[in-house]
Design an enzyme around this catalytic site. Sequence first.
Site, mmCIF file in Angstrom:
data_model
loop_
_atom_site.group_PDB
_atom_site.id
_atom_site.type_symbol
_atom_site.label_atom_id
_atom_site.label_comp_id
_atom_site.label_asym_id
_atom_site.label_seq_id
_atom_site.Cartn_x
_atom_site.Cartn_y
_atom_site.Cartn_z
ATOM 1 N N SER A 43 51.620 59.321 43.330
ATOM 2 C CA SER A 43 51.200 60.235 44.337
ATOM 3 C C SER A 43 51.791 61.522 44.602
ATOM 4 O O SER A 43 51.434 62.394 45.299
ATOM 5 C CB SER A 43 50.727 59.577 45.822
ATOM 6 O OG SER A 43 49.724 58.712 45.765
ATOM 7 N N SER B 165 48.769 60.449 52.376
ATOM 8 C CA SER B 165 48.478 60.367 50.807
ATOM 9 C C SER B 165 46.929 59.536 50.546
ATOM 10 O O SER B 165 46.960 58.868 49.623
ATOM 11 C CB SER B 165 49.566 59.384 50.323
ATOM 12 O OG SER B 165 49.602 59.606 48.917
ATOM 13 N N LYS C 263 56.747 64.768 48.950
ATOM 14 C CA LYS C 263 55.673 63.628 48.856
ATOM 15 C C LYS C 263 56.068 62.342 48.125
ATOM 16 O O LYS C 263 57.069 62.462 47.340
ATOM 17 C CB LYS C 263 54.837 64.269 47.830
ATOM 18 C CG LYS C 263 53.436 63.588 47.443
ATOM 19 C CD LYS C 263 52.652 63.622 48.790
ATOM 20 C CE LYS C 263 51.462 62.603 48.819
ATOM 21 N NZ LYS C 263 52.022 61.257 49.124
ATOM 22 N N LYS D 178 50.009 64.619 44.084
ATOM 23 C CA LYS D 178 49.362 65.502 45.052
ATOM 24 C C LYS D 178 49.709 66.649 45.361
ATOM 25 O O LYS D 178 48.931 67.554 46.149
ATOM 26 C CB LYS D 178 48.903 64.723 46.219
ATOM 27 C CG LYS D 178 48.131 63.199 46.193
ATOM 28 C CD LYS D 178 47.904 62.529 47.174
ATOM 29 C CE LYS D 178 46.836 61.233 46.973
ATOM 30 N NZ LYS D 178 47.595 60.219 46.414
#
Length: 439
Positions: free
Chosen positions: A68, A132, A257, A71
């Site tokens: 993730s 997320s 992140k 992202k």
Amino acid sequence: MKKTMKFGLITVITLMMGAFLPVTNPVSTVHAAGAAPKIEAKAAFILEPSTGKVLMNQNGDEKLGIASMTKMISEYLIFEAIEKGEIKWDQAVPISDYAQQLSQDNSLSNVPLRQDETYTFKELYQAMAIYSANAATVAMAESIAGSEPEFVDRMKEKVESWGIKDYELYNSTGLSNADLKGHMYPGSNEKNENAMSARSIAIVAQNLLESYPEVLETTSIPMMIFKEGTSDSIKMENWNWMLKGFVSERENVDGLKTGTTDFAGATFTGTAEENGMRIITVVMNATDGQKDLQKRFVETDKMMDWAFSNWEKVEVYKENDGLEGVKPLKVENGKTDNVKLAVASDVSLLVPTNTDVKDKEATFTAKKKILNDSKQIEAPIKKGTNLGQAEISIKNDDLGYIDGSKGAKVDVIAANEIEKANIFVLAGRWIKVFVSDLF
């Protein structure tokens, strides 16, 4: 008694010898950074984003799963679409059959989405950046580009514009292709996963923070309620456990992140600012990270401790300060025969802590076509005119960077105004040169 006399004689001889020994002084005012810690992860990387200096590179050039952390690229494209006026934060985002179906998968990080409900880009962006949320990311990608594959094409184009070549991108979320309910990028299969090196994901974070620093306003939020006050409300706790109130809390951490899949392991791109210096850290596939989700944050904490203890940003010039160690430019047909040089902005250098930055040097390169054949600049010259660029550095061969240029570049401007000389002044100078040549 004999021992005392012998000791005294040795002492006298030693002192006499010392008087004739040359006195040596340290040859450098630069204090080397301490050895970087060994990080228990497949890869670890530290970047200072304003200078691009790499402070740590532990297997940072091997392509690994990014999960993730993907992202961050999606976040960049969302901010860019806002900036271009393609979308607005309060604009409603349609929920496709695929996005709705994906949002119901409780084994993945998600907020539940319904097709008979209205969701704005702001709401879905917050769900993505904090929690997320995968289906929320897909819905925004589809709305911006028409489909997720077309959004992925934009992602590829963007990372390539940043010089990143070692990437594989198949979706906007970082999910394993096997979790996409059959909605895979054309030509890919269930075994394909988003991948990139730690260096490259640090460059993604660097560009995101440089272009859209406001992302930190959201990534620093520990908890938020999605669709608060409705029957669909859900508590979104940030997966970044280094934020305030979590088990790995660290002061000044405000992003960025996390990512976790079987392929990528537990990953984390962190960022923090202390004493005017920001760093970006990347931990990929922390050892036993799937069993111990805190491990990636423990390792990041080690990296931040080391970076902030061993490195600092020190201001060496303020805006409009005169450029030291560089001769003024010669001026042709001016009231005065040279123009002084000044820096156009503040200049800070990233150096090992306790480095004496007074021992600095500058290399000036004049702007193309600004000098004539005589290597002079023609008058008149306005104060503040851009004259070229200088690289500011410390007089030392090695400051300890893993890579990155030695110095900091800054635009150089005219420190004073030079008016064009009138015909009488020019005639006087000509006569002076003529007479001088005669004798």
